[in-house]
Design an enzyme around this catalytic site. Structure first.
Site, PDB file in Angstrom:
ATOM      1  N   LYS A  91      57.235  28.180 -11.386  1.00  0.00           N
ATOM      2  CA  LYS A  91      57.554  29.135 -10.317  1.00  0.00           C
ATOM      3  C   LYS A  91      56.301  29.980 -10.101  1.00  0.00           C
ATOM      4  O   LYS A  91      56.051  30.948 -10.825  1.00  0.00           O
ATOM      5  CB  LYS A  91      58.728  30.004 -10.761  1.00  0.00           C
ATOM      6  CG  LYS A  91      59.595  30.566  -9.655  1.00  0.00           C
ATOM      7  CD  LYS A  91      58.882  31.376  -8.596  1.00  0.00           C
ATOM      8  CE  LYS A  91      58.605  32.799  -8.988  1.00  0.00           C
ATOM      9  NZ  LYS A  91      57.794  33.540  -7.989  1.00  0.00           N
ATOM     10  N   GLU A 104      52.628  36.679 -21.476  1.00  0.00           N
ATOM     11  CA  GLU A 104      51.249  37.184 -21.332  1.00  0.00           C
ATOM     12  C   GLU A 104      51.331  38.286 -20.292  1.00  0.00           C
ATOM     13  O   GLU A 104      51.547  37.996 -19.108  1.00  0.00           O
ATOM     14  CB  GLU A 104      50.343  36.082 -20.808  1.00  0.00           C
ATOM     15  CG  GLU A 104      50.293  34.866 -21.695  1.00  0.00           C
ATOM     16  CD  GLU A 104      49.120  34.896 -22.633  1.00  0.00           C
ATOM     17  OE1 GLU A 104      49.111  34.092 -23.558  1.00  0.00           O
ATOM     18  OE2 GLU A 104      48.219  35.733 -22.428  1.00  0.00           O
ATOM     19  N   CYS A 109      44.146  40.699 -15.808  1.00  0.00           N
ATOM     20  CA  CYS A 109      44.856  41.264 -16.955  1.00  0.00           C
ATOM     21  C   CYS A 109      43.842  41.783 -17.973  1.00  0.00           C
ATOM     22  O   CYS A 109      44.134  42.713 -18.713  1.00  0.00           O
ATOM     23  CB  CYS A 109      45.767  40.237 -17.573  1.00  0.00           C
ATOM     24  SG  CYS A 109      44.933  38.708 -17.974  1.00  0.00           S
ATOM     25  N   GLU A 117      48.229  50.551 -16.371  1.00  0.00           N
ATOM     26  CA  GLU A 117      47.483  49.432 -15.807  1.00  0.00           C
ATOM     27  C   GLU A 117      47.432  49.611 -14.287  1.00  0.00           C
ATOM     28  O   GLU A 117      48.451  49.543 -13.610  1.00  0.00           O
ATOM     29  CB  GLU A 117      48.168  48.108 -16.147  1.00  0.00           C
ATOM     30  CG  GLU A 117      47.360  46.930 -15.658  1.00  0.00           C
ATOM     31  CD  GLU A 117      48.041  45.592 -15.901  1.00  0.00           C
ATOM     32  OE1 GLU A 117      49.225  45.452 -15.564  1.00  0.00           O
ATOM     33  OE2 GLU A 117      47.368  44.690 -16.431  1.00  0.00           O
TER      34      GLU A 117
END
Ligand code: NAD
Length: 502
Positions: free
Chosen positions: A191, A266, A300, A398
């Site tokens: 997906k 992750e 990331c 973040e």
């Protein structure tokens, strides 16, 4: 419609969106909603691609296909050599189609064309590496259980793996997972992120061309909250490998509880660049600029916090600023630009919100801070803030944009405390000429990936993943492959079994 190869060769924008159906059981599949949704290029503000918004029924069809392909052994029972042959052929087809994949990736993600080309080429290398691993999936034997007992540890494919990917490195991140899933002998339902699905769909077609049996890889496109959620919950899926934000990762973990499927996560990061006073400041400055501006900070592993010894802070910040001032931000199809577009309006607004919060909270703007969304084209200049309080939003959250926060330290202990003082633990870079200091630092820093005097580099041999709220498990390397296997202990009686009741 103009041919895709021709568009990719000339880098012209398509006159109408390039349409890609889903891929289930080895065939193109439009799905029962038949609803195609257009994606506008974030670097150009015009519709460029169109993919299906799938329903849960479509997802169920994809899982059923992967389940059949897993249960009848059409892939898992092939020899490692046969699986490796398909993976190598897939790598070759990726290389043969690098220009169309590059073009689609840039149109949807907004990343510079040269960067996309580099990522697709590097991804082909991961498929080649994983092909080798298909031939070394093995367990152990134990001949130490006494004269009457012999033990085997057999490593088997885990079964059906659901793979959910984000939009920041659509093809590369998929290639850090799927070839390992396949090398292990598993089948998959992928997906991709709804903003960037086209290269994943193109890959599914290339895999069939490479000789992958039908049903081994299925791709369902659409909303994460609908099909992603259903994939994580699905009782017929044996493992879910999710890459994305920490909040969604948390909901995936909960959804996986229904059938206790294995979970690989992750997630996000808030990665420090720790610079000691003896570091090569020119080297560090270039890497720090790269670490925050590369992919417009939407990595990331972006080095989004500069934790620097007070004695060199001023000098280093000036050097980082000098590098960033040479960074060209603009049209991702123009090969001269280093940084392309922010992926979409929502992300653009979020980053701008952090820049405004930094100003409000009294941090000092060193460079950047400007943003433009004219014509639905989203660009943000690399931005650096000094005097950032360690507990402020700028230093803790973040941002996923080109915004660097700078905080000085005085002692080694303080540097480690600052580096570890966030909920994340994905990656960290350490800058020093002192080998002892580097070792002491990487022992203490809480992160899955450490770079010493370098940043955002590596190869498929090295495992990736995070600690704390950055995730669970590892991808790539032999460790990544092992995640997609289960161990089975087999005990074999040698001679007759001693009787319980004589
Ligand atoms: P996201 O979490 O919004 O979405 C990631 C994927 O999850 C998409 O495919 C989305 O459709 C799907 N999704 C959304 N809701 C879901 C649900 N309820 N159940 C299942 N799937 C769902 O993340 P994003 O905005 O696409 O990507 C940015 C984030 O990804 C950042 O936080 C970044 O740090 C993280 N990321 C981590 C890594 C890593 O390796 N650690 C790599 C790349 C990106």
């Amino acid at each position: 419609m103009t041919n895709l190869n021709e568009l990719a060769a000339t880098l012209r924008l398509p006159v109408e969106p390039i349409r890609s159906p889903m891929f289930i059981d080895g065939k193109e599949y439009t799905g029962n909603s038949g609803e195609f949704v257009a994606r506008k290029s974030p670097g150009h503000g015009v519709p460029v691609t169109s993919t299906v918004r799938a329903t849960v029924e479509d997802l169920n069809a994809a899982v059923a296909s992967a389940r059949r392909a897993s249960d009848d052994g059409r892939w898992s029972r092939l020899s490692g050599e046969q699986r490796a042959t398909v993976l190598l052929k897939a790598a070759q087809l990726i290389r043969d189609n690098v220009e169309t994949l590059t073009y689609l990736e840039t149109l949807e993600s907004g990343k510079p064309i040269g960067q996309s080309r580099g990522e697709i080429g590097a991804a082909a290398g991961i498929w080649e590496y994983a092909a080798g691993l298909a031939r070394v999936v093995h367990g152990d034997t134990h001949d130490t259980l006494g004269g009457d007992l012999f033990g085997l540890v057999v490593r088997q494919p885990i079964g059906v793996v659901g793979i959910v990917t984000p939009w920041n490195f659509p093809f590369f991140i998929l290639s850090e997972r799927l070839p390992f899933v396949l090398a292990a002998g598993c089948t998959a339902v992928v997906k991709p992120a709804e903003l960037t699905s086209s290269t994943t769909l193109k890959l599914a077609a290339l895999l069939i061309e490479a000789g992958l049996p039908d049903g081994v890889v299925n791709v369902v496109t659409g909303l994460g909250s609908v099909v992603g959620q259903a994939l994580a919950e699905h009782m017929d899926v044996d493992m879910i490998s999710f890459t994305g934000s920490t909040p969604v990762g948390r909901s995936v973990l909960a959804a996986a509880g229904g059938n206790m499927k294995k979970v690989g996560l992750e997630l996000g990061g808030k990665n420090p660049q720790i610079v000691f006073a003896d570091a090569d400041l020119d080297d560090a400055a270039d890497a720090i600029a790269f670490g925050i501006a590369f992919n417009a900070g939407q990595c990331c592993v972006s080095g989004s916090r500069l934790v620097v010894h007070r004695s060199v802070e001023q000098q280093l910040v000036e050097r980082v600023k000098a590098v960033l001032e040479k960074v060209r931000v603009g049209d991702p199809l123009d090969a001269a630009n280093h940084v392309g577009a922010i992926v979409e309006a929502r992300q653009f607004d979020k980053i701008r919100g952090f820049i405004n919060a930094g100003r409000r909270d009294g941090a000092q703007l060193v460079c950047g801070g400007t943003a433009s969304n004219e014509g639905e084209r989203f660009f943000i200049e690399p931005t650096v803030f000094r005097n950032v309080q360690p507990q402020s939003a700028l230093a803790q959250e973040e941002i996923f944009g080109p915004v660097l926060s700078v905080t000085p330290f005085d002692t080694f202990e303080e540097a480690i405390q600052l580096a570890n003082g966030v909920p994340y633990g994905l990656a960290a870079s350490i800058w020093t000429r002192d080998l002892q200091g580097a070792i002491k630092s990487f022992r203490e820093v809480q992160a899955g990936r450490i770079w010493v005097n370098c940043t955002i580099t590596g190869g498929p041999e090295m495992p990736i993943g995070g600690v704390k709220q950055s995730g669970i498990g590892r991808e790539t390397g032999r460790y990544g492959l092992e995640e997609y296997t289960e161990l089975k202990s087999v005990h074999i009686q040698v001679g007759s079994r001693p009787r319980w009741i004589a």
